[in-house]
Every structure is written in structure tokens, then in C-alpha cells.
Design an enzyme around this catalytic site. Structure first.
Site, PDB file in Angstrom:
ATOM      1  N   HIS A  75     -36.132  29.311  -1.959  1.00  0.00           N
ATOM      2  CA  HIS A  75     -37.039  28.890  -0.879  1.00  0.00           C
ATOM      3  C   HIS A  75     -38.009  30.043  -0.568  1.00  0.00           C
ATOM      4  O   HIS A  75     -38.036  30.574   0.543  1.00  0.00           O
ATOM      5  CB  HIS A  75     -36.217  28.515   0.362  1.00  0.00           C
ATOM      6  CG  HIS A  75     -36.923  27.633   1.333  1.00  0.00           C
ATOM      7  ND1 HIS A  75     -38.181  27.884   1.802  1.00  0.00           N
ATOM      8  CD2 HIS A  75     -36.533  26.475   1.932  1.00  0.00           C
ATOM      9  CE1 HIS A  75     -38.531  26.961   2.670  1.00  0.00           C
ATOM     10  NE2 HIS A  75     -37.541  26.080   2.745  1.00  0.00           N
ATOM     11  N   GLU A 131     -41.563  26.965  -3.926  1.00  0.00           N
ATOM     12  CA  GLU A 131     -40.118  27.005  -4.041  1.00  0.00           C
ATOM     13  C   GLU A 131     -39.644  26.331  -5.336  1.00  0.00           C
ATOM     14  O   GLU A 131     -39.446  25.111  -5.359  1.00  0.00           O
ATOM     15  CB  GLU A 131     -39.492  26.293  -2.841  1.00  0.00           C
ATOM     16  CG  GLU A 131     -40.099  26.680  -1.500  1.00  0.00           C
ATOM     17  CD  GLU A 131     -39.745  25.701  -0.393  1.00  0.00           C
ATOM     18  OE1 GLU A 131     -38.694  25.024  -0.504  1.00  0.00           O
ATOM     19  OE2 GLU A 131     -40.523  25.584   0.565  1.00  0.00           O
TER      20      GLU A 131
END
Length: 311
Positions: free
Chosen positions: A164, A286
Site C-alpha cells: 500500500h 499500490e
């Protein structure tokens, strides 16, 4: 908790890792330019996942596989153990300098929270796994590798995993399309989580932040690339980063998806660990194994690598 610092002495590049979540908090290139974004309101005391840097997502992205489990799974919510680097890595260290590479490990037996009440439920599940996270700093390059081993005796498990990664947009220019944009995703299938639209990304159009952005980009199953290779423009001064990512499950390559996210005005106001104005300062790109991921069989391993190069 004591932070772990990694340094590539020849170039001066360095990274900082928080043991909680094994979260990379900082990566500075050879010019001292910060590549990653961390919210000024991020909790660094272990009370919740860090808002920024590179949080680790497993065994699910969002709540896609288990609604009873907290969003993004449990890796980012537990303290990892820094471990001795094996001799065959590229790490270099002396008695007076930090290493350029470091492993962190987490075993499922030490995961006491955020496991939900279904397949991974604490005290009832027959699933077992270990996670190893390796961070390596090279000349203007940060490499992160997540290795998941199914150590259980009887059961395979479904999973998703994702880095992330939050990128810092210098000059607070995330809404300037000439300064902040993502290129390299032409031909990918797009699932827009804000508008519920699905479409194919144009090869000519960069991805920009002009509203709340929350999209999953997935390569064509038949002819799309299996490895991710995108460029992120990151602000004033012409800074850019190249992001490459690839992954395998039991040695078989799995196509790499990628999520692009910026909370924009209203969502930023609703996050207690994110400044109301900080959507100007970041973009998340991500990479992840999200689609058509085969179950991880017992005694088998999944490997997932991200390479960030400051251009």
C-alpha cells in the site's frame, strides 16, 4: 519501538522501517529527496496501522475475502521481528554502519488480533503461515519483498497481498496533472470504486488526481503484462519514480494488479490520522496480487516483489 535504519553507503540512500507492521516509513534517494509520504497525524505508537509509507496487506485487500476480518488483513497491525540477514543477500554492513538490507519476520502464532471469525479465526483455524519481509536499499532504489509460506499441515488458503505504497508529492501539487500523474497502465482493465464504472485505460491518458481516486487496474488475462512497470511523477523539480512489481505462487507467475488512490477533499476530512489538506501531498500506487490468485497450498511459498527507483 526502535526504528530500523538501512543505508547504502556508496550512494547515501537510506530507508527507515518501523517494526510495527514492518512499515517502511522513509526512503531518501542519493540527493536526500524523500520518496515516501507519511501523514503528519500517523500513529507511530503501535495503536493502529501507520498511515503512510508502505503498509503490508495480507491476506486480503479491503474486505474482499472475509468481511469479518478488518480491512487489509493483519500484517500491518502486529510487531515484526528483525532477523539476521542470510549470507547470500546483497547486504553490506560494518560495525559502525547500518546494513543495506534487513529481514523482518512474523508467524501466525504471534498474530493475536485482526484475524476475523472465519477461516483465520484465532484458536479455531487450522491455517498456519509465516511471513518474511525483506527491505533492501541500493543506489536510488528501494526493493521490498514479501514471502508468505503456508506452514500448515492440511489446508491451502485463498489470499490477496499488496504493498500500500504512499508517494510524497513535493510542493503539495497532487492536483496539478503536469506534476503528479501515473503512466504505463494503458490497456489495463479499470474497476473504479467511486463511480462503479469499468473500462479499459487509454494508452494516451495519464492517471491524474482531479477528484477522489480509488481504482483497481488489472492486466488483460490473455495478453496483458504479468509484471507491473509504471512511472509516477512526484512533484516540483521534475521528480519521478519508476515502480516495478512481480509475484509468484509456488513458482508460477501471477499477473500484477495495481491500485491508484487519493482520498481527495471529503474522505481526507473523515480520516482521523490524516490531515484535512494532505490529499495535496500524496498519491498511492499500490501493486498487488488481487485477481486470479491461486490458493497457496501447504508447504508452498508465494513471493511478491516491488522495486522503486528514484529517477
Amino acid at each position: 519501538m526502535e526504528l530500523v535504519e538501512l543505508v547504502h553507503e556508496a550512494s547515501g540512500c537510506k530507508a527507515t522501517v518501523h517494526p510495527f507492521g514492518a512499515t517502511v516509513l522513509s526512503f531518501q534517494n542519493s540527493s536526500g529527496r524523500e520518496v515516501l509520504f507519511v501523514s503528519r497525524l500517523a500513529k507511530l505508537d503501535g495503536s493502529k496501522a501507520v498511515r503512510g509509507g508502505i503498509p503490508l496487506v495480507f491476506p486480503q485487500f479491503g474486505k474482499a475475502l472475509d468481511a469479518s476480518m478488518p480491512q487489509h488483513g493483519f500484517l500491518r497491525n502486529h510487531t515484526w521481528t528483525p532477523t539476521i540477514i542470510s549470507p547470500n543477500t546483497t547486504a553490506t554492513t560494518t560495525a559502525s554502519s547500518p546494513p543495506s538490507s534487513q529481514d523482518f519476520t512474523l508467524s501466525l502464532k504471534d498474530v493475536t488480533e485482526a484475524r476475523g471469525t472465519e477461516a483465520w479465526e484465532l484458536g479455531k483455524s487450522d491455517l498456519d503461515c509465516t511471513a518474511t519481509f525483506r527491505v533492501t536499499v541500493g543506489p536510488d532504489t528501494l526493493t521490498t519483498e514479501l514471502i508468505i509460506e503456508n506452514t500448515g499441515e492440511t489446508s491451502a488458503f485463498d489470499f490477496q497481498t499488496l504493498f500500500h505504497t504512499y508517494y510524497k508529492i513535493h510542493g503539495s501539487k497532487a492536483l496539478d496533472p503536469t506534476i503528479c500523474n501515473v503512466t504505463g497502465l494503458g490497456g489495463y482493465h479499470v474497476d473504479d470504486k467511486i463511480t462503479d464504472e469499468t473500462y479499459v485505460q487509454s494508452k494516451e491518458s495519464p492517471i491524474i488526481v482531479d477528484r477522489e481516486v480509488d481504482r483497481i487496474y488489472t492486466p488483460s488475462q490473455d495478453e496483458g503484462p504479468t509484471e507491473l512497470n509504471v512511472t509516477v511523477a512526484t512533484g516540483e523539480g521534475g521528480g519521478k519514480v519508476q515502480v516495478k512489481a512481480y509475484g509468484t505462487v509456488d513458482g508460477v507467475t501471477v499477473p500484477m494488479s495495481v491500485v491508484v488512490w487519493n482520498p481527495f477533499i471529503e474522505k481526507a476530512k473523515g480520516m482521523g490520522d490524516f490531515g484535512d489538506d494532505q490529499y495535496h501531498d500524496m498519491i498511492c500506487v499500490e501493486p498487488g496480487l488481487l485477481s486470479n490468485v491461486p490458493p497457496l497450498q501447504t508447504k508452498k511459498t508465494a513471493k511478491f516483489t516491488q522495486i522503486i527507483t528514484s529517477l
